[in-house]
Design a protein around this motif. Structure first.
Motif, PDB file in Angstrom:
ATOM      1  N   CYS A  55      16.347  30.522  38.489  1.00  0.00           N
ATOM      2  CA  CYS A  55      16.564  32.223  38.168  1.00  0.00           C
ATOM      3  C   CYS A  55      16.859  32.859  39.290  1.00  0.00           C
ATOM      4  O   CYS A  55      17.008  34.064  39.571  1.00  0.00           O
ATOM      5  N   VAL A  56      17.137  32.094  40.599  1.00  0.00           N
ATOM      6  CA  VAL A  56      17.652  32.205  41.658  1.00  0.00           C
ATOM      7  C   VAL A  56      19.397  31.969  41.738  1.00  0.00           C
ATOM      8  O   VAL A  56      20.206  32.768  41.862  1.00  0.00           O
ATOM      9  N   ASP A  80      24.626  36.327  26.053  1.00  0.00           N
ATOM     10  CA  ASP A  80      22.969  35.329  26.979  1.00  0.00           C
ATOM     11  C   ASP A  80      22.710  36.052  27.932  1.00  0.00           C
ATOM     12  O   ASP A  80      21.333  36.211  28.215  1.00  0.00           O
ATOM     13  N   PHE A  81      23.256  36.765  28.990  1.00  0.00           N
ATOM     14  CA  PHE A  81      22.148  38.275  29.649  1.00  0.00           C
ATOM     15  C   PHE A  81      22.570  39.968  29.446  1.00  0.00           C
ATOM     16  O   PHE A  81      23.722  39.984  29.672  1.00  0.00           O
ATOM     17  N   ALA A  93      25.030  34.965  42.559  1.00  0.00           N
ATOM     18  CA  ALA A  93      24.419  33.456  42.534  1.00  0.00           C
ATOM     19  C   ALA A  93      23.317  33.820  44.570  1.00  0.00           C
ATOM     20  O   ALA A  93      23.860  34.431  45.368  1.00  0.00           O
ATOM     21  N   GLY A  94      22.602  33.462  44.318  1.00  0.00           N
ATOM     22  CA  GLY A  94      21.602  33.456  45.483  1.00  0.00           C
ATOM     23  C   GLY A  94      20.766  34.326  45.121  1.00  0.00           C
ATOM     24  O   GLY A  94      19.768  34.572  46.281  1.00  0.00           O
ATOM     25  N   ARG A  95      20.386  35.222  44.680  1.00  0.00           N
ATOM     26  CA  ARG A  95      20.113  36.405  43.988  1.00  0.00           C
ATOM     27  C   ARG A  95      18.665  36.561  43.534  1.00  0.00           C
ATOM     28  O   ARG A  95      18.925  35.630  41.590  1.00  0.00           O
ATOM     29  N   PRO A  96      17.472  36.277  43.477  1.00  0.00           N
ATOM     30  CA  PRO A  96      16.590  36.790  42.475  1.00  0.00           C
ATOM     31  C   PRO A  96      17.212  37.269  41.681  1.00  0.00           C
ATOM     32  O   PRO A  96      17.350  38.351  41.038  1.00  0.00           O
ATOM     33  N   CYS A  97      16.123  36.705  40.230  1.00  0.00           N
ATOM     34  CA  CYS A  97      16.096  37.269  38.908  1.00  0.00           C
ATOM     35  C   CYS A  97      15.321  38.691  39.620  1.00  0.00           C
ATOM     36  O   CYS A  97      14.576  39.038  39.672  1.00  0.00           O
ATOM     37  N   PRO A  98      15.700  40.040  38.627  1.00  0.00           N
ATOM     38  CA  PRO A  98      14.259  40.830  38.919  1.00  0.00           C
ATOM     39  C   PRO A  98      13.233  40.802  37.583  1.00  0.00           C
ATOM     40  O   PRO A  98      12.649  41.181  38.544  1.00  0.00           O
ATOM     41  N   PHE A 113       6.916  32.848  40.805  1.00  0.00           N
ATOM     42  CA  PHE A 113       7.819  32.228  40.017  1.00  0.00           C
ATOM     43  C   PHE A 113       7.938  31.991  39.395  1.00  0.00           C
ATOM     44  O   PHE A 113       8.633  31.158  38.311  1.00  0.00           O
ATOM     45  N   ARG A 114       7.123  33.036  38.161  1.00  0.00           N
ATOM     46  CA  ARG A 114       6.901  33.186  37.052  1.00  0.00           C
ATOM     47  C   ARG A 114       8.716  33.950  36.240  1.00  0.00           C
ATOM     48  O   ARG A 114       8.244  34.882  37.335  1.00  0.00           O
TER      49      ARG A 114
END
Length: 244
Positions: free
Chosen positions: A31-32, A41-42, A48-53, A59-60
């Motif tokens: 997710c990160v 798809d999205f 890349a390297g940024r957490p999904c909002p 971490f769920r």
């Protein structure tokens, strides 16, 4: 008992567990680490390297049960083959990239490499269970063991690994495996000899009623992206997606 037979029996008894994603032991690396752009798809753009909002503090995924409706079907078909927990718990010894931010960048880089290696392990693992491929089981075992050793490298070694070159070497063995398996199959009018369908995009392919029990190198994420029904027959290592 030969090493190959021992390996095949271990797989039949659940030996692939380490090659299946265990999200409870990971730090949501999928997710990160990857980047994605607005597409079928999205629903959003993420570097890349940024957490999904949608990633929660534990971490769920905050929209896990509603991913498809919310425009994130790509998340439902992603498979790390167990690379996530390997990086989190083995390579980085259980360090949390949020609590130890100095590890974050390198951890995400390693995850990308580890995912490639674990995917190769999955295919090699299957190849070692195929009786027609017995003439090259020794070579397959050596490739499996070498790949497994690579997964235990330190972060610096892993990011320097030429994973593309290693993948090419393993793919040559997998293609030979495919040739040996197909040699005993009666061909119809359509001859796809030489076609490499490993990793084929089955997005929206209709597999309703299809008998896939004799398929080799088929993975769960390919099924997740396809359409099917209760009549679709699968190899014992795979399961019917919930949306079928």
């Amino acid at each position: 008992m030969s090493d190959e037979r021992e390996h095949a029996e271990a797989v039949a008894g659940g030996g692939r567990l380490d090659l299946r994603a265990d999200c409870e032991r990971c730090f949501a690396l999928c997710c990160v680490a990857p980047a994605f752009s607005p597409s079928a798809d999205f629903a959003i753009d993420k570097a890349a390297g940024r957490p999904c909002p949608n990633l929660a503090a534990d971490f769920r995924c905050g929209i896990h049960t509603d991913l498809r409706r919310r425009g994130f079907p790509g998340c439902t078909v992603y498979d790390c083959f167990g690379a996530g927990q390997k990086v989190a718990q083995v390579t980085f010894g259980g360090q949390d990239w949020r609590r130890a931010p100095r590890t974050a960048k390198r951890m995400f880089e390693v995850f990308t490499i580890m995912r490639h290696l674990h995917e190769l392990l999955w295919y090699l693992d299957e190849a070692l269970t195929l009786e027609p491929a017995r003439p090259i089981h020794g070579e397959l075992r050596l490739a499996f063991d070498r790949t497994e050793r690579l997964t235990h490298g330190d972060p610096g070694t892993l990011v320097e690994l030429d994973v593309a070159a290693h993948r090419q070497e393993v793919n040559a063995l997998l293609l030979r495996t495919s040739e040996l398996v197909r040699a005993g199959v009666r061909r119809g009018k359509k001859d796809r000899r030489g076609a490499d369908l490993i990793g084929a995009d089955l997005r929206d392919a209709d597999l309703s009623g299809a008998d896939l029990t004799g398929s080799i190198f088929l993975i769960q994420s390919q099924l997740q992206s396809a359409k099917g029904d209760a009549g679709t027959k699968l190899p014992p290592s795979l399961t019917h997606p919930a949306h079928w």
